[in-house]
Design a protein around this motif. Structure first.
Motif, short mmCIF file in Angstrom:
data_model
loop_
_atom_site.label_atom_id
_atom_site.label_comp_id
_atom_site.label_asym_id
_atom_site.label_seq_id
_atom_site.Cartn_x
_atom_site.Cartn_y
_atom_site.Cartn_z
N ILE B 264 0.80 -1.23 0.00
CA ILE B 264 0.00 0.00 0.00
C ILE B 264 0.83 1.27 0.00
CG2 ILE B 264 -2.08 -0.97 1.02
CD1 ILE B 264 -1.21 0.31 3.63
N PHE B 267 0.27 3.23 -3.00
CA PHE B 267 -1.04 3.89 -3.09
C PHE B 267 -1.11 5.09 -2.16
CE2 PHE B 267 -2.01 -0.39 -4.67
CZ PHE B 267 -2.41 -0.01 -5.93
N ILE B 268 -0.37 5.02 -1.04
CA ILE B 268 -0.31 6.20 -0.18
C ILE B 268 0.40 7.33 -0.93
CG2 ILE B 268 0.65 7.09 1.98
CD1 ILE B 268 0.24 4.27 3.13
N ILE B 270 0.30 7.78 -4.10
CA ILE B 270 -0.70 8.33 -5.04
C ILE B 270 -1.51 9.41 -4.38
CG2 ILE B 270 -2.92 7.87 -6.14
CD1 ILE B 270 -2.11 5.42 -7.16
N VAL B 271 -2.04 9.10 -3.20
CA VAL B 271 -2.92 10.05 -2.53
C VAL B 271 -2.16 11.34 -2.23
CG1 VAL B 271 -4.33 10.42 -0.50
CG2 VAL B 271 -4.36 8.23 -1.61
#
Lengths: 348, 290
Positions: B264, B267-268, B270-271
């Protein structure tokens, strides 16, 4: 073609439908669905329950994607939050089901703010990717926060009793789901023609124009996220009640795609479309099974090994076919049929 | 120190795979404005095809790629012609959803053809360990990093100097204007899909040679999203570089913060990137804010 059709009072303008035929058909349908558990077998009742849960979820997603135009690939995440909230509150904290069910919606709505706030500056593809990322993050949090979610073991959900009636059994679950579905559909129909719903449509059609007309984008986008996730969270909680077990595998990415397939198939932005799409797509695996039954052995190793892939391929084909051939979806098809019927023998 | 070096090295290897896949994403996004959610499935499908070629004809790496790449380009062209071209003029949302649908279909078909069990596939690359600066590498790892370096350089030169590359940038900048000066936009779109499929096949074969050829290979496509976002969706070179960065970040998270954060951490990123700099490190700054 209807003639002599005037609207003279405000009440007529805001009525859900001014046609007696529509109301009587809706009443007939309602009565049929209410009587259904006494007319059909247990297995079909289970199917209907899944279809109604899909309707709740699809109406929720439709608010976000269809009405407000914010694409979400993270529905599986919100469903998981709802299902897990319900399961944890019921099993680990002993909450009664009538409290844990709305709580699942509330928690899901609050979690949606986590993805909603950073997404406010984004739209379209960027938002789709953020929501996708969100679903993965949720999955991993659930998998690794073992003290809260029991990690990979999952949680068994049982004993959802209200006044001695087990809500997870046949008819009781059916009527619970039915009640929630009716509530959600009516709530959605009413929100869509309120100030909030019109603001959402304005944002979808042109966000800059909406801003210029005085729609507070920040507030209404967050509303959309919260209302939609509230409903989706409740759908998740219903899933946990129906399958009696929550586990991270239940909420795989394919569920998000299935949700999008439902609203595309039904017709984006239309609640009736979301309902049609949900019914169609939840009965589709059954149709595939019958198809295989007719031509091959459903216990054959090919079918059992690849049942997941076959479903995936069908969803994909449904999405592609409808986008390509009938972008208005099933509801567009229905409108065409209706127009053709009322205008026949003239073309229009 | 050794631990850090190992983490960095293996980070660069998985990062090179992300970089390659991300280049494929960016190439299509740059010239057509569509995020191809089926990129991971393209990687998977071409890797499996290459595996079949390898086990039938027993080729070594370079001849194998020489056969695989044209087949992949044909697949890319076919997908563009059959599924994307008819959607021309529809809203971007519809086209992106078609690629999502395409993704599940391709994934299902691939798994149904080759079965759910993983394969060992070394793609004809030797397997003796090579030591570089005290860190042991498998040749396949070096091939992967080398492929990223070569493709990045080639991609830069292609977009900078070649007639086709310049036309591609023109289409990316303004489709109508490009059409008016005589560039065939539809041909550019087709070429973007072909090149992207070619890059996908290189990424797929090398990834499979490094790790495993398994039915979850498609997931690498989604795992490469952080690289695309960090690099900027319309920057081919940026995505390649960002892939390396994401690979290293993931490994450092895994090594120092905690197990399970590897998946993840990207994806962190990305945010965070989308909140701070939505156009990425190298992307063009044309995102409107409302």
């Amino acid at each position: 073609m209807r003639t002599g059709h005037f609207k003279e009072r405000t009440a007529q303008l805001v009525a859900l439908s001014d046609s007696k035929v529509v109301w009587s058909f809706a009443g007939l349908l309602l009565a049929l669905v209410l009587a259904a558990p006494f007319l059909i077998g247990n297995y079909q009742v289970t199917l209907l329950v899944s279809a109604m849960i899909a309707i709740v979820g699809a109406v929720g997603l439709n608010m976000l994607t269809g009405t407000t135009g914010l694409i979400s690939l993270g529905q599986a995440g919100f469903l998981a939050v709802g299902a897990y909230t319900n399961a944890i509150l019921m099993m680990d904290h002993g909450w009664p089901v009538w409290l844990s069910l709305p709580a699942a919606g509330v928690v899901s709505a609050l979690v949606s703010l986590l993805v909603g706030v950073p997404s406010l500056r984004l739209k379209g593809l960027y938002l789709a990717i953020t929501t996708l990322a969100f679903a993965f993050i949720i999955n991993h949090v659930i998998l690794y926060a073992e003290w809260l979610t029991h990690g990979p073991n999952g949680i068994f959900v049982s004993g959802a009793k209200v006044m001695g009636v087990d809500l997870q059994r046949g008819k009781a679950l059916y009527y619970l789901t039915f009640g929630i579905t009716v509530l959600v559909v009516f709530a959605a129909l009413n929100i869509q023609r309120s100030r909030v719903g019109r603001a959402w449509m304005a944002i979808r059609d042109h966000d800059i124009a909406a801003r210029v007309m005085g729609v507070d984008l920040l507030r209404y986008k967050l509303y959309a996220f919260m209302v939609s996730s509230f409903i989706v969270g409740i759908a998740g909680a219903l899933i946990s009640l129906q399958i009696r077990f929550v586990n991270i595998d239940v909420f795989a990415l394919i569920l998000s795609i299935e949700a999008l397939a439902i609203i595309i198939l039904g017709g984006l932005g239309s609640i009736a479309g979301a309902i049609l799409g949900a019914i169609f797509l939840s009965l589709l695996p059954e149709a595939i099974r019958l198809f295989f039954d007719a031509f091959a052995d459903t216990n054959s190793s090919f079918y059992t090994t690849y049942v997941y892939e076959i479903r995936g391929i069908t969803y994909g084909i449904v999405i592609i076919a409808f986008l390509r051939l009938k972008p208005e979806g099933l509801i567009g098809l229905w409108r065409d049929v209706r127009k053709y019927w009322s205008n026949w023998p003239l073309a229009y | 120190m050794d631990f850090l070096l190992l983490l960095l090295a293996s980070g660069l290897v998985s990062g090179a795979a992300y970089g390659l896949i991300a280049m494929g994403f960016a190439l299509i996004f740059k010239s057509t404005g569509v995020v191809n959610f089926a990129q991971g499935e393209l990687v998977m499908l071409t890797a499996y095809i290459s595996f079949t070629l390898y086990s039938t004809f027993d080729l070594s790496f370079f001849p194998l790629m020489l056969v695989t790449i044209p087949i992949s380009m044909a697949i890319g062209l076919a997908l563009e012609r059959l599924f994307i071209r008819p959607m021309l003029g529809e809203p971007i949302f519809a086209i992106v959803m078609v690629t999502v649908g395409l993704a599940v279909v391709l994934r299902g078909i691939t798994i149904m053809i080759w079965g759910p069990d993983p394969f060992n596939f070394n793609a004809g690359i030797p397997t003796e360990v090579v030591e570089l600066g005290g860190v042991p590498f498998y040749p396949a790892q070096l091939y992967l990093i080398g492929a990223l370096a070569v493709l990045t350089a080639a991609g830069w030169a292609f977009l900078r100097f070649s007639r086709m590359g310049i036309a591609m940038r023109a289409v990316a900048a303004n489709e109508t204007a490009a059409l008016l000066v005589g560039i065939s936009v539809s041909r550019i779109h087709a070429i973007a899909w072909m090149l992207s499929a070619a890059i996908a096949s290189i990424a797929g074969v090398l990834f499979a040679a490094n790790f495993k050829l398994a039915p979850d290979l498609w997931f690498q496509g989604l795992r490469s999203f952080p690289a695309v976002i960090l690099g900027g969706m319309d920057s081919v070179i940026g995505s390649a570089v960002a892939g390396l960065v994401i690979g290293v970040i993931e490994n450092l998270f895994q090594g120092y913060v905690g197990q399970g954060l590897r998946e993840i951490s990207g994806f962190i990123v990305i945010v965070i990137v989308l909140m701070v700099r939505p156009f990425g490190l190298f992307g063009s700054r044309d995102i409107e804010r409302v």
